[in-house]
Design a protein around this motif. Sequence first.
Motif, short mmCIF file in Angstrom:
data_model
loop_
_atom_site.label_atom_id
_atom_site.label_comp_id
_atom_site.label_asym_id
_atom_site.label_seq_id
_atom_site.Cartn_x
_atom_site.Cartn_y
_atom_site.Cartn_z
N ASN A 127 -1.06 -7.40 31.72
CA ASN A 127 -2.30 -7.91 32.30
C ASN A 127 -2.51 -7.44 33.73
O ASN A 127 -3.59 -7.00 34.12
N SER A 168 -8.58 -1.76 36.29
CA SER A 168 -9.75 -2.13 35.48
C SER A 168 -11.08 -1.73 36.11
O SER A 168 -12.05 -1.47 35.40
N ASP A 169 -11.12 -1.64 37.45
CA ASP A 169 -12.40 -1.25 38.07
C ASP A 169 -12.73 0.22 37.78
O ASP A 169 -13.88 0.63 37.90
N PHE A 183 -5.92 -10.37 36.35
CA PHE A 183 -6.92 -10.22 35.28
C PHE A 183 -7.29 -11.57 34.67
O PHE A 183 -8.41 -11.83 34.33
N PRO A 211 -13.00 -1.32 28.04
CA PRO A 211 -13.00 -2.62 28.73
C PRO A 211 -13.33 -3.79 27.80
O PRO A 211 -12.75 -4.87 27.93
N CYS A 235 -11.99 1.50 34.73
CA CYS A 235 -12.09 1.57 33.27
C CYS A 235 -13.39 0.87 32.88
O CYS A 235 -13.45 -0.35 32.78
N THR A 236 -14.45 1.66 32.71
CA THR A 236 -15.78 1.10 32.51
C THR A 236 -16.39 1.56 31.19
O THR A 236 -15.84 2.44 30.51
N TYR A 280 -3.12 -3.61 33.88
CA TYR A 280 -4.51 -3.27 33.53
C TYR A 280 -5.48 -3.79 34.59
O TYR A 280 -6.45 -3.11 34.94
N GLY A 281 -5.21 -4.97 35.11
CA GLY A 281 -6.07 -5.56 36.13
C GLY A 281 -6.22 -4.67 37.35
O GLY A 281 -7.29 -4.60 37.96
N MET A 317 -10.19 -4.43 25.72
CA MET A 317 -9.16 -5.09 26.54
C MET A 317 -9.47 -6.57 26.73
O MET A 317 -8.58 -7.42 26.67
N ASP A 318 -10.73 -6.87 26.98
CA ASP A 318 -11.14 -8.25 27.18
C ASP A 318 -10.86 -9.10 25.94
O ASP A 318 -10.29 -10.19 26.02
N HIS A 373 -5.70 6.71 32.74
CA HIS A 373 -5.80 6.17 34.11
C HIS A 373 -4.55 6.41 34.96
O HIS A 373 -4.36 5.74 35.96
#
Length: 217
Positions: free
Chosen positions: A73, A80-81, A16, A116, A83-84, A76-77, A119-120, A170
């Motif tokens: 990290n 993450s694809d 991530f 997302p 989690c939009t 989640y990474g 998270m960022d 998720h």
Amino acid sequence: MSNPFLKQVFNKDKTFRPKRKFEPGTQRFELHKKAQASLNAGLDLKLAVQLPTGEELNDWVAVHVVDFFNRVNLIYGTISDGCTEQSCPIMSGGPKYEYRWQDEHKFRKPTALSAPRYMDLLMDWIEVQINNEDIFPTNVGTPFPKNFLQVVKKILSRLFRVFVHVYIHHFDRIAQMGSEAHVNTCYKHFYYFVKEFGLIDTKELEPLKEMTARMCH
């Protein structure tokens, strides 16, 4: 290396963000190795988190905070694809828990954001804290600030929310990748650590209370 989760963990493109590393030869690096050795030896996680004799609490906590940041990290990474903005328009942990973002800059009031985006901002915010020498000094002998444990509590409380979101929204993705055991071990390690040193308020732990009771005896 057939496990797709491990493949993603070791694929640098999927990480991530960059990991904070410990410099070889430093006291933190030695502590990090000691903590890793306990885990690798299969030591009971409840025992592995305990402060080793003769070590400073703040040093031990600092090493673990950085390690948990890197691990969470990666977890989640890997999802993450999925989690939009569309799938997770609100950063939540089921219908009862919504997490709003607040910081010292752009979001001075608690603000509802997509998962997302939250998270960022969260990972950026933690990265700034742990790379700030005034908060996480890397030189031996440089004292930690008086509010160090307060800062740590905030970091760990927010990292816990990542576990909440990942487990509740998720987990099917985690299961599909065959990585439940890995994620569960990371969670147990995190949970035992924050309980050992009282670093998260009980009310923050509420969303995963039933799962935790089954998993962490």
